[in-house]
Design a protein around this motif. Structure first.
Motif, PDB file in Angstrom:
ATOM      1  N   CYS A   1      -6.527  67.552  -0.528  1.00  0.00           N
ATOM      2  CA  CYS A   1      -5.781  66.669  -1.414  1.00  0.00           C
ATOM      3  C   CYS A   1      -5.740  67.322  -2.796  1.00  0.00           C
TER       4      CYS A   1
ATOM      5  N   CYS B   1      -8.596  66.878  -5.285  1.00  0.00           N
ATOM      6  CA  CYS B   1      -9.932  67.398  -4.991  1.00  0.00           C
ATOM      7  C   CYS B   1     -10.010  68.904  -5.009  1.00  0.00           C
TER       8      CYS B   1
ATOM      9  N   HIS C   1     -11.829  60.023  -3.248  1.00  0.00           N
ATOM     10  CA  HIS C   1     -10.894  58.896  -3.333  1.00  0.00           C
ATOM     11  C   HIS C   1     -10.700  58.357  -1.918  1.00  0.00           C
TER      12      HIS C   1
ATOM     13  N   CYS D   1      -9.909  60.469   1.341  1.00  0.00           N
ATOM     14  CA  CYS D   1     -10.313  61.838   1.028  1.00  0.00           C
ATOM     15  C   CYS D   1     -10.974  62.461   2.254  1.00  0.00           C
ATOM     16  N   ARG D   2     -10.636  63.719   2.511  1.00  0.00           N
ATOM     17  CA  ARG D   2     -11.216  64.438   3.659  1.00  0.00           C
ATOM     18  C   ARG D   2     -12.419  65.257   3.230  1.00  0.00           C
ATOM     19  N   HIS D   3     -12.724  65.262   1.959  1.00  0.00           N
ATOM     20  CA  HIS D   3     -13.841  66.084   1.517  1.00  0.00           C
ATOM     21  C   HIS D   3     -15.162  65.367   1.734  1.00  0.00           C
TER      22      HIS D   3
HETATM   23 ZN   LIG Z   1      -9.728  64.343  -1.605  1.00  0.00          ZN
END
Ligand SMILES: [Zn+2]
Length: 367
Positions: free
Chosen positions: A223, A226, A275, A278-280
């Protein structure tokens, strides 16, 4: 095991499902009350008299929804907290077997739940107001033109119901000024809260084990918000800003290690890291032991995932229109649109390798 908002986001669906089911029940109720005696010349008068009855029915739906939602919210947050804490326990496993005091998350869970429940109150007010408005709008239009035949009345009612089914209960605007439909709004608010619970629990547990540094993962669909934090080391707490720090080696007593810190975790989170959606993820960084992962190519772009969310919303919208259909022809047409959008999701998934999320294409059924 690293922590990410994704660790708990499935829990938000359970809460959002309740709202979607309620919306479908609302559409059904309005349709039933409008359809009652629609071919009778006395329809307008009877329907005007039935407003109170409709309002009471909607208030019942909302009361049941409030109870269910507040239970589901507490449950989701408690589960998210537990998952976040467990993730830290698993991650530290071998390295920090000394975590003996397990901090209770109950207070934090209650605080997050109260704030989320407060956020849903305006949603309930809006449900009642918009449902009654839709109903009264249809009846008022028919009353203003008493010469309208039954057929025209039916068409007018259908088009108002279609409008409502298409947009659902609306007018939800987030802090960034974007507008959302009800389900998406509730789901977003819940995801944000469960994500926060999981991340806070993880951080709290790392803190209890004396871990002060974390590292941000590399995500398959990154994203924009990020990107600057990806594969960076952050201080779990403390001042913002990039700096070099001297810390003790995680396993060698007395050995000092120099670590480049990109800022603090609260700083990165307030800038958007972790957020909703979010994939992190974030995991413990053990000085002298942990390695910074290599950069990897992305799977699908952020835009691809947004495109998939759009198609999923279209599928749900046409499923709602199917529920609002007063006759078979409309029902069949709506179903065909559902299939068209499902086909587009299949194409997108095949092209990009993104995972299909069938549950996001479902309308949950009313209780
Ligand atoms: Zn993210």
């Amino acid at each position: 095991m690293p922590v990410s908002p994704a660790l708990a986001e499935d829990l938000a669906a359970a809460v959002a499902d309740l709202y979607e089911a309620a919306e479908r029940t609302l559409i059904d109720r309005i349709r039933q009350v409008l359809a009652d005696g629609i071919d009778s010349p006395a329809w307008v008068g009877l329907r005007l008299a039935a407003v109170g009855q409709l309002r009471a029915a909607i208030e019942d739906i909302i009361a049941a929804l409030s109870v269910d939602a507040s239970g589901a919210i507490h449950q989701a947050l408690a589960e998210a907290w537990e998952r976040g804490a467990q993730a830290a326990v698993v991650e530290l496993g071998a390295l920090a077997p000394t975590v003996s005091v397990i901090p209770a998350g109950t207070q934090a869970v209650d605080r997050l739940a109260q704030s989320l429940i407060a956020d849903t109150r305006p949603v309930h007010v809006r449900i009642l107001r918009q449902s009654v408005d839709v109903y009264q709008g249809v009846v008022a239009r028919a009353a203003a033109a008493p010469a309208l035949g039954a057929q025209t009345r039916r068409q007018a009612a259908q088009s108002a119901l279609d409008d409502f089914a298409r947009r659902g209960v609306t007018g939800f605007v987030d802090r960034a000024g974007r507008s959302w439909d009800m389900r998406s709004y509730v789901e977003m608010a819940t995801r944000s809260a469960v994500g926060r619970a999981a991340v806070e629990a993880h951080t709290e547990r790392l803190g209890a084990a004396g871990v002060e540094l974390v590292i941000v993962s590399q995500a398959p669909e990154e994203c924009p918000l990020c990107k600057p934090w990806e594969r960076q080391i952050l201080a779990r707490t403390g001042a913002p800003g990039a700096r070099e720090v001297q810390v003790e080696h995680a396993t060698e007593d007395g050995e000092m290690v120099t670590v480049e810190v990109a800022g603090s975790l609260p700083e990165a989170r307030s800038a958007g890291l972790m957020h909703p959606n979010c994939r992190h993820s974030v995991s413990a960084y053990l000085p002298g032991v942990s390695r910074v992962p290599k950069a990897q190519p992305s799977r699908g772009t952020y835009e691809d995932t947004q495109r998939q969310r759009y198609l999923e919303r279209q599928i749900r919208k046409w499923k709602r229109l199917e529920a609002a259909a007063l006759d078979d022809a409309r029902r069949t047409a709506a179903r065909a649109r559902v299939r068209t959008y499902q086909g587009r999701v299949r194409e997108l998934v095949a092209e990009t390798g993104l995972p299909r999320k069938s549950h996001r294409e479902q309308l949950t059924t009313a209780r």
